[in-house]
Design an enzyme around this catalytic site. Structure first.
Site, PDB file in Angstrom:
ATOM      1  N   TYR A  94       0.882  -1.154   0.000  1.00  7.59           N
ATOM      2  CA  TYR A  94       0.000   0.000   0.000  1.00  7.59           C
ATOM      3  C   TYR A  94       0.926   1.211   0.000  1.00  7.59           C
ATOM      4  O   TYR A  94       1.829   1.299   0.833  1.00  7.59           O
ATOM      5  CB  TYR A  94      -0.891   0.044   1.239  1.00  7.59           C
ATOM      6  CG  TYR A  94      -1.721  -1.188   1.484  1.00  7.59           C
ATOM      7  CD1 TYR A  94      -2.417  -1.810   0.448  1.00  7.59           C
ATOM      8  CD2 TYR A  94      -1.815  -1.721   2.767  1.00  7.59           C
ATOM      9  CE1 TYR A  94      -3.177  -2.929   0.687  1.00  7.59           C
ATOM     10  CE2 TYR A  94      -2.590  -2.843   3.016  1.00  7.59           C
ATOM     11  CZ  TYR A  94      -3.269  -3.445   1.974  1.00  7.59           C
ATOM     12  OH  TYR A  94      -4.033  -4.554   2.224  1.00  7.59           O
ATOM     13  N   CYS A  97       1.571   3.032   3.385  1.00  5.22           N
ATOM     14  CA  CYS A  97       1.982   2.237   4.542  1.00  5.22           C
ATOM     15  C   CYS A  97       3.423   2.573   4.926  1.00  5.22           C
ATOM     16  O   CYS A  97       4.328   2.486   4.096  1.00  5.22           O
ATOM     17  CB  CYS A  97       1.859   0.760   4.194  1.00  5.22           C
ATOM     18  SG  CYS A  97       2.738  -0.358   5.290  1.00  5.22           S
ATOM     19  N   PHE A  99       5.517   0.912   6.694  1.00  8.40           N
ATOM     20  CA  PHE A  99       6.389  -0.255   6.577  1.00  8.40           C
ATOM     21  C   PHE A  99       6.785  -0.492   5.119  1.00  8.40           C
ATOM     22  O   PHE A  99       7.922  -0.861   4.830  1.00  8.40           O
ATOM     23  CB  PHE A  99       5.683  -1.487   7.153  1.00  8.40           C
ATOM     24  CG  PHE A  99       5.361  -1.363   8.617  1.00  8.40           C
ATOM     25  CD1 PHE A  99       6.356  -1.504   9.572  1.00  8.40           C
ATOM     26  CD2 PHE A  99       4.075  -1.090   9.036  1.00  8.40           C
ATOM     27  CE1 PHE A  99       6.065  -1.377  10.926  1.00  8.40           C
ATOM     28  CE2 PHE A  99       3.778  -0.965  10.387  1.00  8.40           C
ATOM     29  CZ  PHE A  99       4.773  -1.101  11.331  1.00  8.40           C
ATOM     30  N   CYS A 100       5.848  -0.279   4.203  1.00  8.63           N
ATOM     31  CA  CYS A 100       6.171  -0.382   2.777  1.00  8.63           C
ATOM     32  C   CYS A 100       7.130   0.722   2.361  1.00  8.63           C
ATOM     33  O   CYS A 100       8.048   0.499   1.555  1.00  8.63           O
ATOM     34  CB  CYS A 100       4.894  -0.307   1.944  1.00  8.63           C
ATOM     35  SG  CYS A 100       3.700  -1.611   2.296  1.00  8.63           S
TER      36      CYS A 100
END
Length: 362
Positions: A94, A97, A99-100
């Site tokens: 995403y 996000c 973390f992404c």
């Protein structure tokens, strides 16, 4: 253990008026490139309107974001040839996000070519091949296809692969075993062992970490970014109804919703996220003014980097630099980001991070 947030006296409230364009700092003159999601539970049993709302308001701090296109998008980065042979990478993500964003910062800084597949956070058809239903997921092919889960595992495993010539990527990934744990809410989740470690031999370790303290410091702050910093994002970007609405206004414009769908997602999503952000504030024991927690965390990071280093990694970013930068940059284009730049000492470090990553991209 990672440093705990300080509970200093409340800072004086700063004015929130929008600054004139002529006075805007350089990062505000760029068109916003990120939008935001909201904390939400599973989508099972949700009706059409509920699915739309959940799609527009998906978990940020929990590793989710907005589906920014009506169909799957692929993007390929041109970059330097890998030193470890042919390695094909596809990142399922995403866009908003954190973390992404960490994984993209790592891949971009190391000049690794990769494709991006934007995942629909409701249907998630793009990752139906996987029993692991979170993002980021990285598919890596270094002779045989392999799936890597969890942002910190992805970063540690690929970094180990680039440094070490002894082991295959498949063998390296086996050093990060998944372990089932139960959260305070009674939900079963998978955690990954060793995920902040690079699996190197003694000679390789000396080359990457000349002294032991360098490795310890990097691991501590990578964990801090995951365990504390990331949880400050949603409460800050949805802090007030106005900020929540501004965030969802951008989400709707970038998400290409229809007129009716866009209206519903913008106003209902913003309202839902405003209240959910209060729940997140309570869950993470944040101060009444969540900006204070953000300011304290960011200044704590700047203090750890110090005045005599360009980055925590010295003259070049290390994995902790990339993790913190990846988390913070998802706020770009919103008031929380501007306030952070104005009321903390993060700007010089942040701009150096932008510059060094852009140089690799060019």
């Amino acid at each position: 253990a990672p440093p705990r947030p300080r509970r200093a006296g409340k800072m004086a409230a700063a004015g929130r008026a929008w600054r004139a364009v002529a006075l805007m700092p350089p990062w505000r003159l760029r068109a916003p490139c990120r939008a935001y999601g909201a904390a939400a539970g599973g989508a099972g049993g949700v009706g059409g309107g509920g699915r739309l709302l959940l799609g527009a308001a998906f978990a940020l701090g929990g590793g989710a974001g907005l589906y920014l296109a009506a169909q799957q998008r692929l993007r390929e980065h041109s970059a330097a040839e890998l030193p470890a042979g042919n390695l094909q990478l596809t990142l399922y993500q995403y866009k908003t996000c954190p973390f992404c964003s960490k994984v993209r910062a790592f891949l971009d800084y190391h000049g690794l070519p990769y494709e991006i597949v934007e995942v629909n956070p409701i249907m998630r058809k793009e990752i139906k091949f996987s029993t692991y239903r979170k993002v980021p997921i990285l598919l890596a092919n270094a002779g045989s296809p392999l799936q890597l889960n969890d942002s910190s595992v992805i970063i540690s495993a690929i970094k180990t692969y680039l440094v070490s010539k002894r082991n295959s990527l498949e063998e390296i990934v086996s050093f990060y075993p998944p372990m089932k744990t139960v959260t305070e809410q009674g939900k079963e989740v998978f955690e990954y062992g060793n995920k902040y470690w690079l699996m190197l031999d003694e000679k390789e370790t000396k080359r990457v970490y000349p002294v032991k303290e360098v490795r310890v410091e990097e691991m501590k702050w990578r964990k801090w970014a995951d365990d504390w910093l990331v949880h400050l994002i949603s409460p800050n970007v949805y802090r007030t109804p106005r900020e929540a609405l501004a965030s969802f206004d951008y989400i709707v414009r970038e998400g290409k919703f229809g007129t009716v769908e866009g209206f519903f997602a913008k106003y209902m999503g913003a309202l839902a996220m405003f209240f959910i952000s209060k729940r997140l504030k309570k869950r993470h024991h944040l101060q009444d003014n969540v900006r204070e927690d953000l300011y304290e965390a960011v200044n704590e990071w700047v203090k750890a980097v110090g005045k005599h280093r360009l980055f925590m990694g010295g003259n070049q970013p290390n994995l902790a630099d990339l993790a913190v930068y990846g988390v913070l940059r998802v706020m770009e284009g919103l008031e929380a980001f501007d306030d952070m730049m104005l009321h903390t000492k993060i700007q010089p470090w942040y701009q150096r991070m932008e510059e060094v990553i852009q140089k690799v991209a060019i």
